[in-house]
Motif scaffolding. Structure first.
Motif, PDB file in Angstrom:
ATOM      1  N   ASP A 202      82.280 100.901  27.919  1.00 34.11           N
ATOM      2  CA  ASP A 202      82.037  99.806  28.845  1.00 34.11           C
ATOM      3  C   ASP A 202      80.898 100.197  29.768  1.00 34.11           C
ATOM      4  OD1 ASP A 202      83.901  97.933  28.002  1.00 34.11           O
ATOM      5  OD2 ASP A 202      85.480  98.665  29.325  1.00 34.11           O
ATOM      6  N   ILE A 203      80.041  99.237  30.085  1.00 36.12           N
ATOM      7  CA  ILE A 203      78.936  99.458  31.012  1.00 36.12           C
ATOM      8  C   ILE A 203      79.196  98.628  32.258  1.00 36.12           C
ATOM      9  CG2 ILE A 203      76.449  99.306  31.375  1.00 36.12           C
ATOM     10  CD1 ILE A 203      76.082  99.412  28.348  1.00 36.12           C
ATOM     11  N   LEU A 204      79.232  99.290  33.402  1.00 34.87           N
ATOM     12  CA  LEU A 204      79.458  98.611  34.676  1.00 34.87           C
ATOM     13  C   LEU A 204      78.183  98.658  35.500  1.00 34.87           C
ATOM     14  CD1 LEU A 204      83.001  99.986  35.614  1.00 34.87           C
ATOM     15  CD2 LEU A 204      82.423  97.879  34.391  1.00 34.87           C
ATOM     16  N   SER A 205      77.650  97.494  35.834  1.00 33.64           N
ATOM     17  CA  SER A 205      76.424  97.393  36.621  1.00 33.64           C
ATOM     18  C   SER A 205      76.751  97.331  38.105  1.00 33.64           C
ATOM     19  CB  SER A 205      75.636  96.147  36.217  1.00 33.64           C
ATOM     20  OG  SER A 205      74.551  95.937  37.108  1.00 33.64           O
ATOM     21  N   PHE A 206      75.985  98.069  38.907  1.00 32.46           N
ATOM     22  CA  PHE A 206      76.153  98.095  40.359  1.00 32.46           C
ATOM     23  C   PHE A 206      75.074  97.256  41.048  1.00 32.46           C
ATOM     24  CE2 PHE A 206      78.991 101.283  39.134  1.00 32.46           C
ATOM     25  CZ  PHE A 206      79.716 101.752  40.215  1.00 32.46           C
ATOM     26  N   ASP A 207      74.301  96.519  40.275  1.00 29.49           N
ATOM     27  CA  ASP A 207      73.248  95.674  40.844  1.00 29.49           C
ATOM     28  C   ASP A 207      73.818  94.323  41.279  1.00 29.49           C
ATOM     29  OD1 ASP A 207      71.214  97.556  40.521  1.00 29.49           O
ATOM     30  OD2 ASP A 207      70.839  96.927  38.452  1.00 29.49           O
ATOM     31  N   ASP A 208      73.011  93.566  41.985  1.00 35.57           N
ATOM     32  CA  ASP A 208      73.361  92.209  42.419  1.00 35.57           C
ATOM     33  C   ASP A 208      74.551  92.183  43.370  1.00 35.57           C
ATOM     34  OD1 ASP A 208      71.305  91.145  40.807  1.00 35.57           O
ATOM     35  OD2 ASP A 208      72.624  91.184  39.057  1.00 35.57           O
ATOM     36  N   GLY A 209      74.760  93.293  44.103  1.00 32.97           N
ATOM     37  CA  GLY A 209      75.749  93.306  45.168  1.00 32.97           C
ATOM     38  C   GLY A 209      77.188  93.379  44.732  1.00 32.97           C
ATOM     39  N   GLU A 210      77.440  93.725  43.467  1.00 33.64           N
ATOM     40  CA  GLU A 210      78.815  93.840  42.991  1.00 33.64           C
ATOM     41  C   GLU A 210      78.867  94.773  41.795  1.00 33.64           C
ATOM     42  OE1 GLU A 210      80.092  89.985  41.780  1.00 33.64           O
ATOM     43  OE2 GLU A 210      78.649  89.841  40.140  1.00 33.64           O
ATOM     44  N   ILE A 211      80.087  95.149  41.424  1.00 31.84           N
ATOM     45  CA  ILE A 211      80.285  95.966  40.239  1.00 31.84           C
ATOM     46  C   ILE A 211      80.849  95.066  39.152  1.00 31.84           C
ATOM     47  CG2 ILE A 211      81.431  97.994  39.268  1.00 31.84           C
ATOM     48  CD1 ILE A 211      81.703  99.079  42.115  1.00 31.84           C
ATOM     49  N   SER A 212      80.106  94.908  38.067  1.00 31.23           N
ATOM     50  CA  SER A 212      80.531  93.982  37.022  1.00 31.23           C
ATOM     51  C   SER A 212      80.169  94.524  35.643  1.00 31.23           C
ATOM     52  CB  SER A 212      79.885  92.609  37.220  1.00 31.23           C
ATOM     53  OG  SER A 212      78.471  92.720  37.232  1.00 31.23           O
ATOM     54  N   LYS A 213      80.964  94.148  34.654  1.00 31.40           N
ATOM     55  CA  LYS A 213      80.731  94.580  33.282  1.00 31.40           C
ATOM     56  C   LYS A 213      79.505  93.864  32.722  1.00 31.40           C
ATOM     57  CE  LYS A 213      84.405  95.247  30.910  1.00 31.40           C
ATOM     58  NZ  LYS A 213      85.615  95.088  30.034  1.00 31.40           N
ATOM     59  N   ILE A 214      78.710  94.596  31.960  1.00 29.09           N
ATOM     60  CA  ILE A 214      77.474  94.041  31.410  1.00 29.09           C
ATOM     61  C   ILE A 214      77.282  94.558  29.983  1.00 29.09           C
ATOM     62  CG2 ILE A 214      76.057  95.938  32.313  1.00 29.09           C
ATOM     63  CD1 ILE A 214      73.821  93.926  32.835  1.00 29.09           C
ATOM     64  N   GLU A 215      76.670  93.749  29.143  1.00 27.57           N
ATOM     65  CA  GLU A 215      76.384  94.170  27.773  1.00 27.57           C
ATOM     66  C   GLU A 215      75.135  95.057  27.743  1.00 27.57           C
ATOM     67  OE1 GLU A 215      78.284  93.641  25.110  1.00 27.57           O
ATOM     68  OE2 GLU A 215      79.706  92.624  26.440  1.00 27.57           O
ATOM     69  N   TYR A 216      75.087  95.934  26.765  1.00 25.75           N
ATOM     70  CA  TYR A 216      73.977  96.886  26.656  1.00 25.75           C
ATOM     71  C   TYR A 216      72.619  96.192  26.660  1.00 25.75           C
ATOM     72  CZ  TYR A 216      70.834 100.271  24.412  1.00 25.75           C
ATOM     73  OH  TYR A 216      69.775 101.085  24.113  1.00 25.75           O
ATOM     74  N   GLU A 217      72.481  95.141  25.849  1.00 29.80           N
ATOM     75  CA  GLU A 217      71.190  94.464  25.727  1.00 29.80           C
ATOM     76  C   GLU A 217      70.776  93.718  26.990  1.00 29.80           C
ATOM     77  OE1 GLU A 217      72.785  95.247  21.734  1.00 29.80           O
ATOM     78  OE2 GLU A 217      73.607  94.308  23.537  1.00 29.80           O
TER      79      GLU A 217
END
Length: 244
Positions: A202-217
């Motif tokens: 799983d990839i969790l992004s810390f951008d855009d003011g929150e922590i959310s799951k994001i796809e690799y591409e």
């Protein structure tokens, strides 16, 4: 899978106006549920990914400058300001593991040399020789290949810092060999599109003011690297164009 949930104890935080609680992704964070044996933290510099990883290391009782529970040494500014404000939920609870912090790896290697002097300089968990007698990348791989074993949690902060692209592929194989058995868990903060390409994570992004799951591409790391490789001349021409 051992670590199941990370919860921010918001009611204990004195002020969300002070660092690190003022970081947008931390300020909006309530809890994370970890569902894979490998979890990546991604985001721009200052987005909070390393801050949270360091806090997890603190709660695991690892040395927040790098190392495991038994690696006791001091490094200036290695304290975790967030560590006391998160709660970890385990099933089952484990105590074995390691925190790799690329920026202070030299200090860990120096500490290890001091410890091994009293043990006959065996370096049995690090390839049989001092990490200082290996290149930076070789010392990282020696750590991964010899220190990382089953039934443990491993926290890696930018492991690509010392690894060539081919060595990053080697790291992917090590991740697979350990995580696919279901007896090792990894949480990795990285900027590397190669390491992020590990398919069972799983990839969790810390951008855009929150922590959310994001796809690799959908990660900036993939998209920018892909665009650069496919449009190198165009991108460089725009980048180096003099202001009119």
């Amino acid at each position: 899978m051992f670590l199941k949930r990370i919860k921010l104890l918001q009611e204990n935080i004195p002020s969300f106006q002070e660092y690190p609680f003022s970081i947008p992704s931390i300020k909006s964070f309530h809890e994370l549920h970890l569902e894979k044996s490998v979890t990546f933290f991604v985001g721009e510099n200052g987005s909070g990914k390393s801050t949270l990883l360091e806090a997890i290391a603190y709660q695991c009782e690892f040395n927040t400058a790098g190392g495991g529970r038994n690696n006791i040494y001091d490094v200036h500014a290695a304290e975790s300001a967030l560590g006391e404000y998160i709660k970890l939920s385990w099933m089952p609870k484990i105590t074995n593991g390691f925190f790799l912090r690329a920026e202070s790896f030299y200090n860990f290697a120096a500490h290890l040399d001091e410890v091994e002097k009293g043990n006959g300089s065996r370096f049995s968990h690090y390839g049989g020789q001092s990490l200082f007698k290996q290149s930076h990348g070789e010392s990282f791989l020696a750590l991964f290949l010899n220190r990382f074993k089953d039934k443990a949690i491993y926290l890696l902060d930018e492991p690509e810092a010392a690894l060539s692209p081919s060595r990053q592929l080697t790291l992917l194989r090590i991740l697979y060999n350990l995580a696919s058995k279901g007896e090792a868990q990894f949480i990795i903060a990285t900027h590397s599109p190669i390491i992020l390409g590990y398919p069972y994570a799983d990839i969790l992004s810390f951008d855009d003011g929150e922590i959310s799951k994001i796809e690799y591409e959908m990660t900036d790391h993939y998209q920018l690297t892909k665009y650069f490789l496919e449009n190198r001349q165009k991108l460089l021409s725009e980048l180096f164009k003099e202001d009119e």
